[in-house]
Design a protein around this motif. Structure first.
Motif, short mmCIF file in Angstrom:
data_model
loop_
_atom_site.label_atom_id
_atom_site.label_comp_id
_atom_site.label_asym_id
_atom_site.label_seq_id
_atom_site.Cartn_x
_atom_site.Cartn_y
_atom_site.Cartn_z
N ARG A 23 0.84 -1.08 0.14
CA ARG A 23 0.06 -0.01 0.04
C ARG A 23 0.78 1.22 -0.03
N THR A 25 3.04 1.97 2.07
CA THR A 25 3.44 2.66 3.51
C THR A 25 4.89 2.10 4.06
N ASN A 252 3.55 9.35 -8.89
CA ASN A 252 2.59 8.85 -9.75
C ASN A 252 2.34 9.84 -11.00
N GLU A 428 2.10 20.49 -5.21
CA GLU A 428 1.71 19.18 -4.62
C GLU A 428 2.81 18.28 -4.06
N VAL A 430 3.91 14.44 -2.07
CA VAL A 430 3.53 12.90 -1.77
C VAL A 430 3.07 13.04 -0.16
N ALA A 431 1.85 12.37 0.17
CA ALA A 431 1.76 12.30 1.58
C ALA A 431 2.46 11.00 2.10
N SER A 464 -0.21 8.36 -2.43
CA SER A 464 -1.30 9.39 -2.12
C SER A 464 -0.57 10.78 -2.20
N ASN A 466 -0.82 15.05 -1.12
CA ASN A 466 -1.47 16.13 -0.15
C ASN A 466 -2.12 17.14 -1.03
#
Length: 502
Positions: A23, A25, A252, A428, A430-431, A464, A466
């Motif tokens: 995922r 993480t 991405n 932007e 990345v989270a 993901s 932000n």
């Protein structure tokens, strides 16, 4: 059973490994510093054995600190800085020192190739402007200056291809790296003996390993590598990719509509296209990690590495006394408004996007100014240098809705806001992940293992983003005027740099 992948990111000095689940993480991270050797002005080298052992140590650290079942690690992939040269010898040892991408010893070769027409002749094939730190230039320099080492070369490697070779015993040139080397016919994705002959290094053809793609299986962990890394013998190793692609994959970047900027030692600014963009201000077309795309790149060694130099040289007391040095730096820079500081910093310590001999410079200093003004000038100078590159990219494509940002500066809220204000676009990030280069490589390992069919599916599951940081319209105007002055200073000094030595 949960599955995991390891990505390793080889920077110019720091090596980082990280373990990820499927995922995205980030579960464990390890980093190790390697020593940079500067035997002469303009030379930047590393000991190749030290680099290898540091990679092994980082991998072992994340394996041992994560508490995961090592049998659930589905693969590893290596990333690393582009350009530079890590030659492996016919005697099964390094043929020379590892040469880093900030090296400028070979600056005369691209200059000569430009003047004698070689660069123009090869441009339709290599799809890029030749620069001093590419393997083409460095090999030409080695042939003229280190002939014994040159004649001993068995394999011409980038840093990550070298590390993968040590892990697996199998030699390959992964396409994202080698397509930016000046050695490859990018238009046909192949090596060309005649092309190398035009550069005066035809014999290098025999030293170029077979071409592979970033998510191709490229061998497995050997007994020796297992002993040093803690990974099981037989663990799959994917092709991996150059760091600029790894960060783009981890952000991405899947569409030509997007535009990314990466703030490391190098200022990397890029977007992707289904075809190369030739005959423009764009310096570099290479093959992207996502098949079917080219990566269009504007870059120079003028980014966040300048802050690390300033910290090392001028913040000795603060390094000792500040619990969180980077938070203190952010607060110090933020305490000054852009209108209150008229110091300009040219971030040309390691390279330049202006004259090839341009040097790092503070301009406008008076006895009033202190460290806070100089820190703000470093932050602004790096952002201005990125803008120089991004403006060139925007000259051949529509403006994006936002710019996606990675690298050291992306960890600073003050710097991210400054980039938004200087560039005039929302930014932007990345989270949840600090090591984007390692994440991009872990995604390659996941695709190679068949967990995801391609990078689009891997990105949907593992990345993901932000919420964007919007430009401050008041500061946009201030920075527009400051950038005009920055450009004027650069132009004025362009006529002087030729008087300097490397």
């Amino acid at each position: 059973m949960e599955r995991y992948a390891i990505g390793v990111d080889n920077g110019g000095t720091v090596i980082k490994a990280a373990l990820f689940d499927m995922r995205g993480t980030e579960l464990a991270v390890s980093s190790r510093q390697t020593k940079m050797h500067t035997p002469k002005s303009g030379y930047t080298e590393r000991d190749m054995e030290e680099v290898w052992l540091a990679n092994c140590g980082c991998i072992r650290d994340v394996v041992e600190s994560s508490d995961v079942d090592i049998r659930s690690i589905i693969g590893v992939a290596i990333g690393g800085h582009g350009k530079g040269l890590y030659p492996w010898g016919k005697n099964d040892r390094p043929a020379y020192h590892g040469i880093v991408s900030t090296d400028n010893r070979a600056w005369r070769y691209p200059e000569r190739w430009q003047l004698d027409g070689t660069a123009d002749r090869l441009y339709p094939q290599i799809c890029q402007k030749l620069i001093s730190c590419q393997q083409a230039s460095l090999l030409a320099w080695m042939k003229d200056n280190e002939k014994a080492a040159y004649d001993n070369i068995r394999w011409v490697f980038s840093v990550k291809d070298y590390i993968r070779y040590r892990l697996t015993g199998e030699a390959y040139c992964e396409v994202t790296d080698i397509s930016g080397s000046g050695l490859m016919d990018v238009s046909k994705t192949r090596f060309d003996r005649e092309l190398l002959g035009v550069l005066g290094i035809e014999e290098v053809y025999e030293c170029l390993a077979p071409i592979r793609y970033s998510s191709d299986p490229c061998g497995v962990i050997t007994n020796e590598a297992s002993r040093l890394t803690g990974l099981p013998v037989g663990t799959p190793v994917a092709g991996g990719m150059v760091d600029i692609d790894a960060c783009a994959v981890a952000m991405n970047m899947q569409s030509p509509d997007q535009l990314c900027t990466i703030t490391g030692t190098w200022s990397i600014n890029e977007f992707i296209s289904t075809k190369p963009v030739l005959g423009t201000a764009i310096a570099m077309n290479s093959l992207y990690a996502v098949p079917g795309y080219y990566l269009l790149e504007e870059c120079s060694a003028t980014s966040a590495g300048n802050l690390e130099w300033f910290i090392e040289r001028f913040l000795c007391e603060e390094r000792t006394n500040q619990v969180n040095l980077y938070r203190w730096i952010d607060q110090t820079v933020d305490a000054l408004s852009p209108a209150d500081s008229e110091i300009y910093y040219l971030p040309f310590l390691y390279g330049s996007n202006r004259h090839p001999l341009a040097k790092g410079s503070f301009l406008g200093l008076t006895s009033y100014h202190g460290k806070s003004h100089m820190l703000r000038a470093v932050f602004e100078g790096v952002a201005f240098s990125h803008k120089t590159h991004i403006d060139r990219l925007l000259s051949v494509r529509p403006a994006p809705a936002a710019i996606r940002m990675a690298g050291g500066a992306a960890n600073s809220t003050v710097w991210v806001q400054m980039f938004a204000d200087v560039l005039g676009f929302p930014i932007e990030t990345v989270a949840g992940v600090k090591e984007l280069g390692a994440l991009g490589c872990a995604m390659a390992a996941a695709v190679a293992a068949g967990v995801y069919p391609d990078y689009k599916a891997a990105g949907a599951a593992m990345v993901s983003v932000n919420a964007p940081v919007a430009p401050n319209e008041t500061r946009v105007g201030i920075y527009r005027e400051k950038y005009r002055k920055y450009e004027a200073l650069c132009r004025a000094l362009d006529s002087v740099w030729g008087e300097f030595a490397v």
